[in-house]
Each structure stands twice: as structure tokens, then as C-alpha cells.
Design a protein around this motif. Structure first.
Motif: not given
Length: 410
Positions: A69-84
Motif C-alpha cells: 500500500r505504501w506505493r500508492h501513498f507516493a502516487a505522482g512521485g510525492i512522498d506523502r507518508w514521508g512528510g507525515l
């Protein structure tokens, strides 16, 4: 912690049973003895070549992550989980792992088919559909505390918040509207409430004071040995702990079976005759949690004991490239229920063929199963190739078969 339940139910939860029953149906396909699909094995070479080309396009250095599931959180090349995660710097690693368990479990459960019309516009204005959209919507809902009853601690999932989650609030978070309908919204909300009730009812799994999915991390961490933790143990724990969450379709000996379906030719004379287990979302959840465990310093062993995932991208790859062909082409123009025998047959063949495809892909890339486990073949891989061929053949990128979603298809 030993797996409990009736022996046949326990059997149907084991990946070895999934694999053997799917392989038995593939053996019937090789005899041209299945009612809904014919097999054209000469096409496997072309499928493997297409997947390898997709892998080299997406991962030219062959650094392929797990299909998680972690791949989808980075859709479009944005590391959204990393930000959180950056906002959690300094907290104990085990607590971060619990939060990641919380998020992954909810996000996977909310991933059933979104429908062809639904879109999600993320906080940065990027418009996403299908699994990526559902994943980012889940992450942003998590970030805003939708699944937490504690306003001072929004980045968690707990029973109290889930038990009160209705379709209106979930729909608002996922941007559902008459013009942007999310398939199965009521079912998704009910699923979250079921999860909340399951957390509350099982303090041994989820904790007593503030039950949360992240309690499963502590169980698995305690069971791990110096060498690591078998992947099968992750799946077994999920299927036992989350059994009350699954929609009540098939039951056996009073126990809810979840993603298990009838096929007339399955397991003749065996225990659970006529039943084929898949546990697709639970296995994808296992792959997603394996990544968290490894990041927490717990190696996950024998990941290939789990199976490939019988969903429409992997299955669509085999149909679109002609390895499988429908005996009745009219089925491709219908919306089929998940328990339709053709869908059960398609999913079973997909699981078995993914094992064969993995071997062919490894041979072409010069890698062994340790370097390229099935979880990486899926990501690199068959799932991406299934999406790619769908877009080449159909303007909307829809799969070749339509499965009716009520938001709870496991």
C-alpha cells in the motif's frame, strides 16, 4: 500464538491451500476442462516479455519495492507518508510502527474497487483514480484524524472513532458526490464500523485501553526470533484477528470465511469441498505490513509462501494478452458479481499463473527468488503491466472483465 478455529477453516486460511487449489484448477485448464476459460500456454512467453519490458521501463536498475500500500501513498512521485513521518521524529520506533500498522490496515480495507467515475483531488491538486486515489484519500483522512478519537493524537486508528464512522463522513473525506460517485460507500463505512467492533471485542489482539490495529505489531514483534518472522505468520494473525470484519457471505462451522468462494470443480472429496480461498486483501495487507516490520528491524522470512494477488490488473494481464480466453465473450459485456463462477475461476487461474510468470520473469532478468520475490514481481511487474495493457487496449484503462463492487470485496 497458535492459530485457532475449526481445522477446515484453519486450512482455508493457509496460503498453501490457496496455491494448491488454484493450481488444481489450472491443471484442469491444461486439460481444456474448465467451464469458463480456455488456456493458451504458448502465449506465456509473450506475457513474460511484456512484463520484463514493463519492469525495465519502471525500474531500470531493478530496485523494485514490494507490492504494498505504501506505493500508492507516493502516487505522482510525492512522498506523502514521508512528510507525515517527519512530524513523528523522535518518537520510539515501535510507536511509529504501530501507526503504520494502523494506517496500512485501514487503507487496504478501503481499497475495494472505486468504480470508473470516481476521482480524488489531493491536497496539492493532483487528481487520482482507482487504487492510487483510494490510497491517498485514506492517507489524507488519516492525517486529518478521521480514524482517531483523540484530537491531540490524530495519526492513529482506534475503535471509538471507527465505531461512529458513518457513510456521510467517510464520503466527505473521499470526495464522494452524485457527480463523483464512490462505489460501495455504504459498504466501506460498514466495514470500518465492523473493524471498530472487532478491535473492541479482542483486547488480546488490539489492546484493552484504546484498542487499535497497531496492537498486532506488538504481537508479531514478540513472536519474532533472531532470524526473523515467517510471512505466513503475518497472514495467519490477520485472518484470525480480523475475521469478524469480513462481510458475512460464506460461513463454515459457524466461522466467517471471508474471501473464500464456491467453484464446482474445486477440491472434490476434500475438506471444504467446492471452496477456493483467496484472501486477496489480507495477503496484500501482509505484504504491506512486512515492509513495516522490516523497517523496524524484523526480517520477514519466506515471503514467497504467500501467493500472487487475484485482482483485476493481474488477471486482466492474462486476458488482454490472450493467455486466458473467455469461452463466452458475452461475459465481458456484463457486470459480474464476485461470487460468479467465472470470476472465481479467473481469480484462481490468476494465482496459479502468477507463480509460472514469476519464474519466467526471473529467468529473463537473471535473478533468483531471493532477489526477486513474488511481491516484487507483482509490483514491477504484473500489476503495472496489467494496467499498461489495459490502457493500450481501452481508452479508460478499464479491466477486461467488470466485477461489481460493494466496497467490501476481499
Amino acid at each position: 500464538m497458535a492459530t485457532r478455529g475449526h481445522p477446515t477453516v484453519v486450512l482455508l486460511r493457509q496460503p498453501a491451500c490457496i496455491r494448491s487449489r488454484c493450481q488444481a484448477l489450472l491443471a484442469l485448464a491444461e486439460q481444456d476442462a474448465l467451464p469458463h476459460f480456455s488456456l493458451h500456454p504458448e502465449r506465456m512467453e509473450g506475457v513474460a516479455d511484456y512484463v520484463v519490458a514493463t519492469i525495465r521501463q519502471n525500474y531500470p536498475e531493478l530496485r523494485i519495492p514490494y507490492h504494498a500500500r505504501w506505493r500508492h501513498f507516493a502516487a505522482g512521485g510525492i512522498d506523502r507518508w514521508g512528510g507525515l513521518a517527519a512530524t513523528l521524529a523522535g518518537e520510539p520506533p515501535a510507536e511509529t510502527a504501530r501507526r503504520r500498522f494502523d494506517l496500512a490496515i485501514v487503507a487496504v480495507l478501503l481499497d475495494a474497487g472505486a468504480g470508473p467515475q470516481w476521482r480524488y483531488c489531493d491536497a496539492g491538486g493532483q487528481v487520482l483514480a482507482r487504487s492510487e486515489g483510494l490510497g491517498v484519500a485514506s492517507l489524507e483522512a488519516f492525517a486529518h484524524g478521521l480514524f482517531s478519537a483523540d484530537p491531540a493524537d490524530p495519526l492513529r486508528v482506534d475503535a471509538e472513532a471507527l465505531e461512529s464512522l458513518d457513510a456521510a463522513r467517510l464520503g466527505h473525506a473521499f470526495q464522494h458526490s452524485d457527480r463523483n460517485p464512490l462505489a460501495g460507500l455504504q459498504g466501506r463505512a460498514a466495514l470500518m464500523r465492523n473493524l471498530g467492533a472487532a478491535l473492541r471485542a479482542a483486547p488480546a489482539f488490539f489492546g484493552a485501553a484504546a484498542p487499535r490495529p497497531g496492537g498486532l505489531f506488538d504481537i508479531l514483534a514478540a513472536e519474532a526470533r533472531p532470524r526473523g518472522l515467517p510471512a505466513e505468520r503475518i497472514l495467519a494473525l490477520l485472518l484470525e484477528a480480523l475475521a469478524p470484519v469480513w462481510p458475512h457471505r460464506l460461513t463454515l462451522h459457524g466461522e466467517n470465511l471471508g474471501d473464500v468462494w464456491h467453484h464446482p470443480l474445486a477440491a472434490p472429496g476434500g475438506p471444504g469441498q467446492g471452496l477456493v480461498p483467496f484472501h486477496k486483501l489480507s495477503q496484500w495487507m501482509s505484504y504491506s505490513l512486512a515492509e513495516v516490520l522490516e523497517d523496524a528491524g524484523i526480517p520477514v522470512l519466506d515471503l514467497d509462501a504467500l501467493t500472487g494477488l487475484p485482482e483485476y490488473r493481474n488477471g486482466g494481464l492474462f486476458l488482454d494478452l490472450g493467455l486466458l480466453q473467455l469461452r463466452d465473450p458475452a461475459l465481458a459485456r456484463q457486470s459480474l458479481a464476485v461470487d460468479h463462477p467465472a470470476i472465481v475461476e479467473w481469480r484462481a487461474l490468476t494465482v496459479a499463473l502468477l507463480d509460472r510468470l514469476a519464474g519466467a520473469v526471473r529467468e529473463r532478468l537473471g535473478l533468483d527468488a531471493a532477489a526477486l520475490p513474488l511481491a516484487r514481481v507483482l509490483e514491477g511487474g504484473s500489476w503495472a503491466a496489467g494496467r499498461r495493457i489495459a490502457r493500450e487496449l481501452r481508452p479508460d484503462g478499464a479491466p477486461p472483465l467488470t466485477v461489481a463492487s460493494d466496497g467490501t470485496v476481499f
